[in-house]
Design a protein around this motif. Structure first.
Motif, PDB file in Angstrom:
ATOM      1  N   ASP A  64       0.903  -1.172  -0.040  1.00  0.00           N
ATOM      2  CA  ASP A  64      -0.063   0.080  -0.112  1.00  0.00           C
ATOM      3  C   ASP A  64       0.669   1.169  -0.100  1.00  0.00           C
ATOM      4  O   ASP A  64       0.473   2.219  -0.460  1.00  0.00           O
ATOM      5  CB  ASP A  64      -1.038  -0.164   1.222  1.00  0.00           C
ATOM      6  CG  ASP A  64      -2.078  -1.291   0.976  1.00  0.00           C
ATOM      7  OD1 ASP A  64      -2.317  -1.696  -0.142  1.00  0.00           O
ATOM      8  OD2 ASP A  64      -2.290  -1.615   2.099  1.00  0.00           O
ATOM      9  N   LYS A  76       2.199   1.608  -3.309  1.00  0.00           N
ATOM     10  CA  LYS A  76       1.354   2.332  -4.241  1.00  0.00           C
ATOM     11  C   LYS A  76       1.024   3.521  -4.430  1.00  0.00           C
ATOM     12  O   LYS A  76       0.754   4.331  -5.241  1.00  0.00           O
ATOM     13  CB  LYS A  76      -0.168   1.386  -3.901  1.00  0.00           C
ATOM     14  CG  LYS A  76      -1.337   1.750  -4.850  1.00  0.00           C
ATOM     15  CD  LYS A  76      -0.956   1.312  -6.252  1.00  0.00           C
ATOM     16  CE  LYS A  76      -2.490   1.414  -7.384  1.00  0.00           C
ATOM     17  NZ  LYS A  76      -1.977   1.168  -8.706  1.00  0.00           N
ATOM     18  N   GLU A  79      -4.866  -2.470  -7.515  1.00  0.00           N
ATOM     19  CA  GLU A  79      -4.334  -2.441  -6.207  1.00  0.00           C
ATOM     20  C   GLU A  79      -3.155  -2.494  -5.890  1.00  0.00           C
ATOM     21  O   GLU A  79      -2.487  -2.569  -4.744  1.00  0.00           O
ATOM     22  CB  GLU A  79      -5.266  -3.747  -5.389  1.00  0.00           C
ATOM     23  CG  GLU A  79      -6.828  -3.561  -5.494  1.00  0.00           C
ATOM     24  CD  GLU A  79      -7.366  -4.637  -4.926  1.00  0.00           C
ATOM     25  OE1 GLU A  79      -6.819  -5.788  -4.287  1.00  0.00           O
ATOM     26  OE2 GLU A  79      -8.478  -5.042  -5.307  1.00  0.00           O
TER      27      GLU A  79
END
Length: 350
Positions: free
Chosen positions: A69, A72, A333
């Protein structure tokens, strides 16, 4: 009026309005400094900074996040090791003292926080009297003092720290350092510097001696490696997309990509398809190609993407044991290197 007062007075009228300058929160300053390492201030950086802070508003939230995450949210900025070091810093503080280091010597103990970043945070947030010497500062001071030593040398940077520490503003060290950053970004730029607008032009060695365009001296020996990447974007009969996580000590470690064939030479389409069939033991019935050249600091990547379809169920193929499969709507994602982002945009998948 002395050097530091002239610089600060100029800064008060001409400073760049940046979101991280609206706070003295050391975490926000840290995020901005990590993002700006080896990168210029731009709209992309500002947008990425604001998005990152919204997602991870404090060290605790960042420490709790998964690496995927964090990467990302860093996507598109490059130099992903910076994001990993920032994430590591947050986790170390959470597991240790749980308070932000306030001294330069404490800050530089953490991976990713070098002398410049440490000095910037210590001076801006905690008023420590220490010069922040980055590329802009090296250019400003090498021209101002007429220093012809190689600015990439650690010895030269240490010498500059000693010299600058004697002329910087002791009451406002953070503002002084930011003023030098902006002077180097706005006026004392690499090419065609705006010397006549400089607040310290009357005492600048290079302007007086006509050596502005000869300084700074930067001796860099670059070895450029050329690599050929062939990415296989495979959809199986169930429309699953094949991905892998880059784990080797190489570029883009921790990011995700597709099955990859790397070659020492440029391959023809027939050679590539032949290798795919031999290595992955699959039969391809439809292909399309997307090309891109991607330049890194010491590498040039010639990349071809082969978008392939097969009637096989790849999950049952032992050659794909080190990969995993996702549905097309899950692709947003995962953090990818910039060339793959461009490919996915070309395919209208993101």
């Amino acid at each position: 009026m002395g050097f530091s007062k002239k610089i600060i007075n100029w800064y008060k009228k001409n400073y760049r309005k940046l979101p991280w300058r609206e706070t003295k929160n050391p975490y926000y300053i840290l995020v901005s400094e990590f993002m700006l390492q080896q990168t210029r201030v731009s709209k992309t950086i500002i947008k990425s900074y604001l998005n990152f802070i919204r997602k991870f508003p404090n060290l605790e939230k960042l420490a709790q996040a998964e690496e995927k995450d964090v990467l990302k949210k860093w996507e598109g900025l490059g130099y992903y090791s910076r994001a990993k070091y920032l994430h590591s810093f947050a986790k170390e503080l959470k597991n240790g003292k749980n308070f932000f280091p306030v001294k330069y010597q404490e800050l530089i103990k953490y991976k990713g926080i070098g002398p410049y970043t440490g000095a910037a945070i210590a001076s801006i947030c905690f008023h420590e009297i220490i010069p922040a010497i980055d590329g802009n500062a090296c250019r400003v001071f090498s021209r101002y003092f007429g220093i012809s030593n190689d600015i990439t040398s650690t010895t030269t940077k240490n010498m500059l720290r000693v010299i600058v520490s004697k002329i910087m503003d002791f009451e406002r060290p953070g503002i002084f350092n930011q003023a030098i950053m902006d002077l180097g970004s706005i006026l004392c730029i690499p090419k065609n510097p705006k010397c006549l607008l400089c607040p310290v032009k009357n005492s600048c060695f290079s302007l007086r001696n006509g050596t502005v365009h000869k300084l700074p001296v930067k001796k860099i020996k670059k070895f450029i490696k050329h690599r050929f990447f062939y990415y296989i974007f495979i959809r199986d009969r169930n429309n699953n997309i094949c991905l892998s996580k880059r784990l080797n000590k190489d570029i883009w470690k921790g990011l995700y990509d597709f099955p990859l064939i790397e070659s020492k030479k440029n391959l023809s389409i027939h050679e590539i398809i032949d290798k795919i069939c031999k290595i992955f033991q699959i039969v391809i019935y439809n292909t399309s190609i997307y090309k891109i050249e991607h330049k890194l600091t010491h590498q040039v990547l010639s990349i071809r993407f082969l978008s392939c379809e097969t009637l096989q169920d790849l999950k049952k193929n032992k050659f794909f044991d080190n990969f995993f499969f996702i549905q097309p709507n899950q692709i947003v994602e995962y953090p990818f290197p910039r060339p793959i982002i461009l490919f996915l945009k070309h395919e209208k998948m993101i």
